[in-house]
Motif scaffolding. Sequence first.
Motif, PDB file in Angstrom:
ATOM      1  N   THR A  54      -2.301  14.968  -6.688  1.00  0.00           N
ATOM      2  CA  THR A  54      -2.064  13.745  -5.932  1.00  0.00           C
ATOM      3  C   THR A  54      -2.243  14.015  -4.437  1.00  0.00           C
ATOM      4  OG1 THR A  54       0.302  14.137  -5.551  1.00  0.00           O
ATOM      5  CG2 THR A  54      -0.328  13.142  -7.658  1.00  0.00           C
ATOM      6  N   VAL A  55      -2.053  12.977  -3.655  1.00  0.00           N
ATOM      7  CA  VAL A  55      -2.177  13.133  -2.206  1.00  0.00           C
ATOM      8  C   VAL A  55      -0.987  13.876  -1.613  1.00  0.00           C
ATOM      9  CG1 VAL A  55      -3.632  11.106  -1.937  1.00  0.00           C
ATOM     10  CG2 VAL A  55      -1.152  10.853  -1.814  1.00  0.00           C
TER      11      VAL A  55
ATOM     12  N   ALA B 179      -0.559   7.455   4.477  1.00  0.00           N
ATOM     13  CA  ALA B 179      -0.558   6.060   4.047  1.00  0.00           C
ATOM     14  C   ALA B 179       0.294   5.207   4.982  1.00  0.00           C
ATOM     15  CB  ALA B 179      -0.051   5.947   2.609  1.00  0.00           C
TER      16      ALA B 179
ATOM     17  N   VAL C 280       0.825  -1.214   0.000  1.00  0.00           N
ATOM     18  CA  VAL C 280       0.000   0.000   0.000  1.00  0.00           C
ATOM     19  C   VAL C 280       0.859   1.263   0.000  1.00  0.00           C
ATOM     20  CG1 VAL C 280      -1.657   1.343   1.347  1.00  0.00           C
ATOM     21  CG2 VAL C 280      -1.989  -1.116   1.062  1.00  0.00           C
ATOM     22  N   THR C 281       1.887   1.285   0.836  1.00  0.00           N
ATOM     23  CA  THR C 281       2.671   2.516   0.966  1.00  0.00           C
ATOM     24  C   THR C 281       3.506   2.808  -0.290  1.00  0.00           C
ATOM     25  OG1 THR C 281       4.408   1.260   2.122  1.00  0.00           O
ATOM     26  CG2 THR C 281       2.774   2.400   3.475  1.00  0.00           C
TER      27      THR C 281
ATOM     28  N   THR D 102       1.387   4.128  -3.011  1.00  0.00           N
ATOM     29  CA  THR D 102       1.076   5.543  -2.761  1.00  0.00           C
ATOM     30  C   THR D 102       2.242   6.431  -3.188  1.00  0.00           C
ATOM     31  OG1 THR D 102      -0.286   4.893  -0.858  1.00  0.00           O
ATOM     32  CG2 THR D 102       0.345   7.208  -1.022  1.00  0.00           C
TER      33      THR D 102
ATOM     34  N   GLY E 170      -0.225  12.933   2.041  1.00  0.00           N
ATOM     35  CA  GLY E 170      -0.903  11.673   1.762  1.00  0.00           C
ATOM     36  C   GLY E 170       0.005  10.473   1.943  1.00  0.00           C
ATOM     37  N   ILE E 171       1.276  10.626   1.555  1.00  0.00           N
ATOM     38  CA  ILE E 171       2.240   9.541   1.767  1.00  0.00           C
ATOM     39  C   ILE E 171       2.391   9.274   3.264  1.00  0.00           C
ATOM     40  CG2 ILE E 171       4.669   8.901   1.562  1.00  0.00           C
ATOM     41  CD1 ILE E 171       4.741  10.432  -1.081  1.00  0.00           C
TER      42      ILE E 171
END
Length: 285
Positions: free
Chosen positions: A83-84, A92, A66-67, A70, A88-89
Amino acid sequence: MEGKEEDVRLGANKFPERQPLGTSAQTKDYTEPPPAPLFEPGELQSWSFWRAGIAEFMATFLFLYVTLLTVMGVLRSNNKCATVGIQGIAWAFGGMIFALVYCTAGISGGHINPAVTFGLLLARKLSLTRAIYYMVMQCLGAICGAGVVKGFQKTPYEVLGGGANVVNHGYTKGDGLGAEIVGTFVLVYTVLSATDAKRNARDSHVPLLAPLPIGFAVFLVHLATIPITGTGINPARSLGAAIIYNKDRAWDDQWIFWVGPFIGAALAALYHQIVIRAIPFKSRP
């Protein structure tokens, strides 16, 4: 005057059925659990031992999957605003730790990180046999997780760095090492505090969900150190990404992401055991 003094006694001290807060709370009866033995051969004959390692493998696999996806999503975009982003990272990484610790804490303790395992080993929370087993399974899970991410997008993975940890331009290796030491100290100190058996006994009236502060610590450390090293604080995460990416740049700095986290974990364990818990100074029966 007695009535006014009573009004001042707010909170737990005003209501005898509640557990007092602060230093007065330490009067509650508590028995210190014995330290884990260094070697426990009987563990090897228990299915709970082997399934705990499998749980660590699966948790670290999902964590990397998942990470790193991301990270790659952010790096692939020409417009970072679409993007996040770094926040966001960080979410995550922190969110996955929160979820995975919650899922696996009852099986393996939810370490998902060799540095956490090392810190708990120094604090005598698990045996050396179990610690080594956990670290091996964590690294294998991280390698598999990064491998699956590369399988989804081989060319972008190799072009964009594969989420491997490196010391970024503008920072020295000493800067990177320091960031990893302090970042891991924050994480392991939080783990030891959130899972402290005495804290749970003393503050039983306080609903403490241990995975939440642990995940939040990971989130905050990532916010602070992504610009420096991409944030390792997890040797398995760094090793898995480096092996699958397999470029000189990732291997040149790899030692930082092992030495730093292990030093940080050792310092956190010593600080918690000696200063916070004062274990060496407790009287023995």
